[in-house]
Design a protein around this motif. Structure first.
Motif, PDB file in Angstrom:
ATOM      1  N   ILE A  46       0.844  -1.204   0.000  1.00 42.35           N
ATOM      2  CA  ILE A  46       0.000   0.000   0.000  1.00 42.35           C
ATOM      3  C   ILE A  46       0.873   1.245   0.000  1.00 42.35           C
ATOM      4  O   ILE A  46       0.612   2.207  -0.731  1.00 42.35           O
ATOM      5  CB  ILE A  46      -0.973  -0.014   1.201  1.00 42.35           C
ATOM      6  N   THR A  47       1.923   1.225   0.811  1.00 40.63           N
ATOM      7  CA  THR A  47       2.848   2.361   0.838  1.00 40.63           C
ATOM      8  C   THR A  47       3.494   2.543  -0.527  1.00 40.63           C
ATOM      9  O   THR A  47       3.666   3.670  -1.000  1.00 40.63           O
ATOM     10  CB  THR A  47       3.936   2.138   1.911  1.00 40.63           C
ATOM     11  N   HIS A  48       3.833   1.445  -1.156  1.00 38.77           N
ATOM     12  CA  HIS A  48       4.460   1.482  -2.481  1.00 38.77           C
ATOM     13  C   HIS A  48       3.516   2.092  -3.526  1.00 38.77           C
ATOM     14  O   HIS A  48       3.950   2.810  -4.417  1.00 38.77           O
ATOM     15  CB  HIS A  48       4.850   0.054  -2.879  1.00 38.77           C
ATOM     16  N   LEU A  49       2.222   1.798  -3.396  1.00 38.50           N
ATOM     17  CA  LEU A  49       1.236   2.324  -4.344  1.00 38.50           C
ATOM     18  C   LEU A  49       0.815   3.754  -4.023  1.00 38.50           C
ATOM     19  O   LEU A  49       0.384   4.486  -4.908  1.00 38.50           O
ATOM     20  CB  LEU A  49      -0.014   1.444  -4.341  1.00 38.50           C
ATOM     21  N   ASP A  50       0.927   4.125  -2.758  1.00 34.62           N
ATOM     22  CA  ASP A  50       0.400   5.398  -2.289  1.00 34.62           C
ATOM     23  C   ASP A  50       1.251   6.588  -2.697  1.00 34.62           C
ATOM     24  O   ASP A  50       0.766   7.709  -2.746  1.00 34.62           O
ATOM     25  CB  ASP A  50       0.270   5.351  -0.764  1.00 34.62           C
ATOM     26  N   PRO A  53       7.258   5.394  -5.735  1.00 36.88           N
ATOM     27  CA  PRO A  53       8.132   4.437  -5.062  1.00 36.88           C
ATOM     28  C   PRO A  53       9.610   4.793  -5.228  1.00 36.88           C
ATOM     29  O   PRO A  53      10.029   5.265  -6.274  1.00 36.88           O
ATOM     30  CB  PRO A  53       7.817   3.106  -5.744  1.00 36.88           C
ATOM     31  N   ASN A  54      10.350   4.544  -4.171  1.00 40.04           N
ATOM     32  CA  ASN A  54      11.790   4.718  -4.243  1.00 40.04           C
ATOM     33  C   ASN A  54      12.445   3.383  -3.892  1.00 40.04           C
ATOM     34  O   ASN A  54      11.770   2.383  -3.673  1.00 40.04           O
ATOM     35  CB  ASN A  54      12.259   5.847  -3.312  1.00 40.04           C
ATOM     36  N   GLU A  55      13.771   3.364  -3.860  1.00 39.97           N
ATOM     37  CA  GLU A  55      14.477   2.115  -3.617  1.00 39.97           C
ATOM     38  C   GLU A  55      14.162   1.525  -2.237  1.00 39.97           C
ATOM     39  O   GLU A  55      14.043   0.312  -2.092  1.00 39.97           O
ATOM     40  CB  GLU A  55      15.987   2.329  -3.758  1.00 39.97           C
ATOM     41  N   ARG A  60      11.574  -2.687   1.025  1.00 39.35           N
ATOM     42  CA  ARG A  60      10.611  -3.051   2.073  1.00 39.35           C
ATOM     43  C   ARG A  60       9.610  -4.083   1.554  1.00 39.35           C
ATOM     44  O   ARG A  60       9.289  -5.049   2.257  1.00 39.35           O
ATOM     45  CB  ARG A  60       9.882  -1.798   2.563  1.00 39.35           C
ATOM     46  N   VAL A  61       9.150  -3.915   0.322  1.00 40.78           N
ATOM     47  CA  VAL A  61       8.213  -4.875  -0.271  1.00 40.78           C
ATOM     48  C   VAL A  61       8.908  -6.221  -0.454  1.00 40.78           C
ATOM     49  O   VAL A  61       8.345  -7.271  -0.114  1.00 40.78           O
ATOM     50  CB  VAL A  61       7.652  -4.347  -1.607  1.00 40.78           C
ATOM     51  N   ARG A  62      10.127  -6.214  -0.975  1.00 36.21           N
ATOM     52  CA  ARG A  62      10.853  -7.475  -1.175  1.00 36.21           C
ATOM     53  C   ARG A  62      11.116  -8.181   0.152  1.00 36.21           C
ATOM     54  O   ARG A  62      10.953  -9.395   0.264  1.00 36.21           O
ATOM     55  CB  ARG A  62      12.175  -7.219  -1.903  1.00 36.21           C
TER      56      ARG A  62
END
Length: 89
Positions: A46-50, A53-55, A60-62
């Motif tokens: 959700i943070t990645h979509l919101d 996105p940065n590295e 964090r997703v990985r």
């Protein structure tokens, strides 16, 4: 004029006598690491979509995805080990 009435099953669906059993609570407790890892992954996604996105977001997703896979593997191995231990007798 239509009357609004309650459906008895919907009203009593959360009655005190419909609590989870000890076995169900134990199963939930055993699955809790997988549930928490899934929540962490969802939060990272959700943070990645919101935002843009940065590295760090990608890491964090990985990391969260690897944690979900690790927890699921550990639970599967634990369940397999429990089944093998029960068959030894």
């Amino acid at each position: 004029m239509s009357h609004i009435v309650t459906v008895q099953e919907a009203v009593t669906a959360f009655a005190d006598w419909k609590e989870p059993t000890d076995a169900e609570l134990d199963a939930i407790e055993e699955e809790m690491p997988a549930i928490l890892a899934g929540i962490e992954l969802l939060d990272a996604q959700i943070t990645h979509l919101d935002r843009t996105p940065n590295e760090l977001d990608a890491r964090r997703v990985r990391r969260a995805h690897r944690r979900v896979l690790t927890v699921r593997r550990d639970l599967a191995n634990h369940a397999a080990g429990a089944n093998l231990a029960g068959d030894a007798a």
